[in-house]
Design a protein around this motif. Structure first.
Motif, PDB file in Angstrom:
ATOM      1  N   TYR A   1       0.831  -1.285  -0.041  1.00 35.22           N
ATOM      2  CA  TYR A   1       0.059   0.082  -0.007  1.00 35.22           C
ATOM      3  C   TYR A   1       0.903   1.284  -0.085  1.00 35.22           C
ATOM      4  O   TYR A   1       0.092   2.431  -0.417  1.00 35.22           O
ATOM      5  CB  TYR A   1      -1.090  -0.149   1.078  1.00 35.22           C
TER       6      TYR A   1
ATOM      7  N   MET B   1       2.757   4.890  -2.688  1.00 35.19           N
ATOM      8  CA  MET B   1       1.635   4.341  -3.152  1.00 35.19           C
ATOM      9  C   MET B   1       1.625   2.865  -3.663  1.00 35.19           C
ATOM     10  O   MET B   1       2.813   2.450  -4.010  1.00 35.19           O
ATOM     11  CB  MET B   1       0.920   5.079  -4.163  1.00 35.19           C
TER      12      MET B   1
ATOM     13  N   LYS C   1       3.755   1.357  -7.566  1.00 34.17           N
ATOM     14  CA  LYS C   1       4.611   2.615  -8.022  1.00 34.17           C
ATOM     15  C   LYS C   1       5.899   2.184  -7.543  1.00 34.17           C
ATOM     16  O   LYS C   1       6.202   1.896  -6.206  1.00 34.17           O
ATOM     17  CB  LYS C   1       4.241   3.621  -7.556  1.00 34.17           C
TER      18      LYS C   1
ATOM     19  N   LYS D   1      -3.728  -4.932 -10.905  1.00 40.03           N
ATOM     20  CA  LYS D   1      -3.824  -3.476 -11.267  1.00 40.03           C
ATOM     21  C   LYS D   1      -5.259  -3.410 -12.518  1.00 40.03           C
ATOM     22  O   LYS D   1      -5.006  -4.249 -13.466  1.00 40.03           O
ATOM     23  CB  LYS D   1      -2.802  -2.910 -11.778  1.00 40.03           C
TER      24      LYS D   1
ATOM     25  N   LYS E   1     -13.608   7.452 -11.313  1.00 39.55           N
ATOM     26  CA  LYS E   1     -13.973   7.306 -10.092  1.00 39.55           C
ATOM     27  C   LYS E   1     -15.588   7.036  -9.599  1.00 39.55           C
ATOM     28  O   LYS E   1     -16.087   7.747 -10.379  1.00 39.55           O
ATOM     29  CB  LYS E   1     -13.244   8.305  -9.023  1.00 39.55           C
TER      30      LYS E   1
ATOM     31  N   ASP F   1      -7.324   1.276   1.885  1.00 38.95           N
ATOM     32  CA  ASP F   1      -6.505   2.237   1.231  1.00 38.95           C
ATOM     33  C   ASP F   1      -6.592   2.017  -0.394  1.00 38.95           C
ATOM     34  O   ASP F   1      -6.490   3.018  -1.077  1.00 38.95           O
ATOM     35  CB  ASP F   1      -5.118   1.891   1.801  1.00 38.95           C
ATOM     36  N   ASN F   2      -6.738   0.710  -0.840  1.00 43.10           N
ATOM     37  CA  ASN F   2      -6.941   0.532  -2.325  1.00 43.10           C
ATOM     38  C   ASN F   2      -8.306   0.796  -2.635  1.00 43.10           C
ATOM     39  O   ASN F   2      -8.418   1.743  -3.802  1.00 43.10           O
ATOM     40  CB  ASN F   2      -6.840  -1.009  -2.495  1.00 43.10           C
TER      41      ASN F   2
ATOM     42  N   TYR G   1      -8.330   4.648  -3.875  1.00 39.31           N
ATOM     43  CA  TYR G   1      -7.893   5.303  -4.995  1.00 39.31           C
ATOM     44  C   TYR G   1      -9.216   5.197  -6.133  1.00 39.31           C
ATOM     45  O   TYR G   1      -9.066   5.915  -7.321  1.00 39.31           O
ATOM     46  CB  TYR G   1      -6.812   4.352  -5.550  1.00 39.31           C
ATOM     47  N   SER G   2     -10.247   4.755  -5.758  1.00 32.86           N
ATOM     48  CA  SER G   2     -11.343   4.761  -6.814  1.00 32.86           C
ATOM     49  C   SER G   2     -12.487   5.474  -6.587  1.00 32.86           C
ATOM     50  O   SER G   2     -13.421   5.214  -7.037  1.00 32.86           O
ATOM     51  CB  SER G   2     -11.782   3.271  -6.966  1.00 32.86           C
TER      52      SER G   2
ATOM     53  N   LEU H   1      -6.028  -3.028  -6.965  1.00 33.01           N
ATOM     54  CA  LEU H   1      -5.550  -1.492  -7.103  1.00 33.01           C
ATOM     55  C   LEU H   1      -6.389  -0.998  -8.320  1.00 33.01           C
ATOM     56  O   LEU H   1      -6.029  -1.406  -9.392  1.00 33.01           O
ATOM     57  CB  LEU H   1      -4.043  -1.435  -7.360  1.00 33.01           C
TER      58      LEU H   1
ATOM     59  N   TYR I   1      -7.476   1.909 -11.040  1.00 32.72           N
ATOM     60  CA  TYR I   1      -7.035   3.079 -11.395  1.00 32.72           C
ATOM     61  C   TYR I   1      -7.704   3.647 -12.757  1.00 32.72           C
ATOM     62  O   TYR I   1      -8.053   3.078 -13.500  1.00 32.72           O
ATOM     63  CB  TYR I   1      -5.223   3.208 -11.372  1.00 32.72           C
TER      64      TYR I   1
END
Length: 420
Positions: A175, A209, A212, A269, A275, A300-301, A304-305, A416, A418
Motif C-alpha cells: 500500500y 503508493m 509504483k 492492477k 472514480k 487504502d486501495n 484510489y477509486s 488496485l 486506477y
C-alpha cells in the motif's frame, strides 16, 4: 417473475459471505484477473534458479561461500517458503555448500517471535531438521551505512556476518512501498526498529503508493538500503488470489523483481473508466479482515477509486477488534481524524502509522464500517455504523444524487483500481 434490473453480489466477510442487491445500471464489479497456477510449483522454482534474470546461476554464484543465509517471510505473510526453500538448499548443496553452512532467517520486521511449530509450517519439517532456522532479532543489529534519505541501515548480525544472502518472499502490491518482494525481505525484514521507523516515515511522502516503483521514496529507500547491506540473489513467487503460484522469478534483486511485478500488474492492477460516488470494498474475508489493522489495506486501495466527498463501505468482520495496541490507542484516544495525522508528524511510531493512514482517507471520504464492532465503538473511531452492507448502501444512496456510480471490489486488499 425475476427482476432483471438488480443483481446480488456476494462478498466475503470473515469465514462467511454476505450479499448486497445492486442496480445493474449503476454498478461495476471489479475482480482480480487471475492467471492460472503452474502445474508443478517446485519445478517452477527449480527452473527459475537455474535460469535467473540478470545474474549468473545460483550454483555458480554460491561456489566457495562459507556462510549462506536464506531470508524467509514470517507467519504473517503468504509466501510459500515450504516450496521455495528446499530447492534452494539442494542447489547450494550442489555448489559444495553443506547444510551446516546454511541458515534460514525469518524476517520478523516489527512482528512477534515465532513458535517452532510456526517455523515448521513455513519451511517444512525436513528443512527445519537439516539447517538452522532462526528468527531475526530486532535488538541485535549492525550498522552498515545510511541512505541518501537519512535511513540508518542496521541489519541483523547473523545476516551481516554471512558471505552470501538469498532473499525469498512473495511479490504483491504494497500500500505504500509499491510492491513487496525483492530487497524488502532485508529492509524492513531483518533490520532494527530504528531502521524500520526511519524508512516507514517515507510512506507519508509524495509518490509512496501501491504499484509504483520509480519516484516512490519508500521503495527507493528500501532498495538503496538493501544494496548497502548486500543481497546477492532473490527468489520471489507471484501468487494469484487463490494463493497458487503463477510465476517464480529469480536472480538479480532489481531486474528479477521488476519482471515479477509485471505479473502482479496483469492480475491486480485494474483499470476503471472513472472514480465512483460509492465504493463497496470487501477485504476478501478471513484472515484479511481479522482486525482493522489488516483491513486497512483494503480501505487504502478502495480510496484510489472514490471521488473526493464520496462514500466507501468497508466490509470487514474485525473479529479481533482493531488488532494492534498502539494503533488501537491512537484510534480510540483521538478526538478527531486530524489528531493522528498531527501526532505522526511529531513522532513516527510503528503500529500507530496505520491510524494516520486511515485518517487520511477519513478526511477525503465518508466511510461506513460493516463489522462485528458495535455502533458506539465504530462511531468513536470516526466510521459510520451499519449493521449490513445493504443498510450502508441504502444510507449512502440518500446522500448521492440519482444515477450515482457504484464500484464493488470483492478482494480490495489485493486489487488496485486506477483511472487511465
Amino acid at each position: 417473475m425475476k427482476d432483471d434490473k438488480y443483481k446480488d453480489v456476494l462478498l466475503k466477510y470473515g469465514k462467511e459471505t454476505v450479499s448486497v442487491k445492486l442496480d445493474k445500471e449503476m454498478c461495476n464489479v471489479l475482480y482480480p484477473e487471475d492467471l492460472p497456477g503452474v502445474y508443478d510449483p517446485q519445478k517452477e522454482v527449480i527452473d527459475s534458479i537455474e535460469n535467473p534474470i540478470g545474474s549468473p546461476s545460483l550454483k555458480d554464484m554460491a561456489k566457495g561461500k562459507r556462510d549462506v543465509v536464506i531470508l524467509a517471510s514470517d507467519i504473517t505473510r503468504p509466501s510459500p517458503s515450504n516450496i521455495m526453500v528446499p530447492p534452494i538448499v539442494d542447489e547450494l548443496n550442489k555448489a559444495g555448500i553443506p547444510d551446516e553452512s546454511i541458515k534460514v532467517v525469518f524476517g520478523l520486521g516489527y512482528h512477534r517471535k515465532q513458535t517452532e511449530e510456526e517455523k515448521k509450517k513455513l519451511v517444512g519439517e525436513d528443512i527445519l531438521k537439516r539447517v538452522r532456522c532462526i528468527d531475526h532479532d530486532i535488538n541485535d543489529c549492525v550498522y552498515v551505512g545510511t541512505t541518501k534519505r537519512g535511513t540508518p541501515v542496521e541489519v541483523f548480525r547473523e545476516v551481516y556476518d554471512a558471505d552470501f544472502v538469498i532473499a525469498t518472499g512473495n511479490l504483491e502490491l504494497h500500500y505504500k512501498a509499491g510492491y513487496s518482494g525483492g530487497y524488502k525481505a532485508l529492509l524492513p525484514g531483518v533490520c532494527s526498529k530504528n531502521t524500520i521507523e526511519k524508512n516507514h516515515i517515507l510512506m507519508f511522502s509524495n509518490g509512496a503508493m501501491p504499484g509504483k516503483i520509480d519516484g516512490n521514496p519508500m521503495r527507493e529507500d528500501i532498495e538503496e538500503g538493501g544494496k548497502l547491506a548486500g543481497v546477492d540473489f532473490i527468489v520471489n513467487a507471484v501468487l494469484n488470489s487463490h494463493k497458487e503460484i503463477v510465476k517464480v522469478v529469480a536472480g538479480d534483486p532489481v531486474r528479477a523483481h521488476r519482471e515479477g511485478a509485471k505479473y502482479i500488474d496483469k492480475m491486480y492492477k485494474r483499470v476503471i473508466s472513472e472514480k465512483a460516488d460509492i465504493v463497496i470494498a470487501s477485504c476478501g474475508g478471513y484472515p484479511k479482515d481479522i482486525n482493522l489493522y489488516q483491513a486497512q489495506k483494503g480501505l487504502d486501495n478502495a480510496a484510489y477509486s472514490v471521488k473526493d466527498g464520496g462514500t466507501i463501505i468497508l466490509v470487514a468482520e474485525c473479529i479481533e477488534g482493531l488488532g494492534e495496541k498502539l494503533f488501537s490507542d491512537w484510534m480510540v484516544n483521538a478526538s478527531c481524524p486530524d489528531e493522528p495525522l498531527k501526532w505522526i508528524k511529531e513522532e513516527f511510531r510503528l503500529g500507530a502509522h496505520k491510524a494516520a493512514v486511515i485518517c487520511e482517507v477519513l478526511k477525503r471520504a465518508e466511510i461506513y464500517l460493516v463489522s462485528s464492532l458495535d455502533r458506539d465503538f465504530t462511531e468513536k473511531i470516526f466510521f459510520k455504523y451499519a449493521k449490513t452492507v445493504q443498510d450502508a448502501l441504502d444510507e449512502a444512496l440518500k446522500k448521492h444524487e440519482d444515477g450515482a456510480k457504484i464500484l464493488v471490489i470483492p478482494y480490495a486488499n489485493s486489487t488496485l483500481p486506477y483511472v487511465e
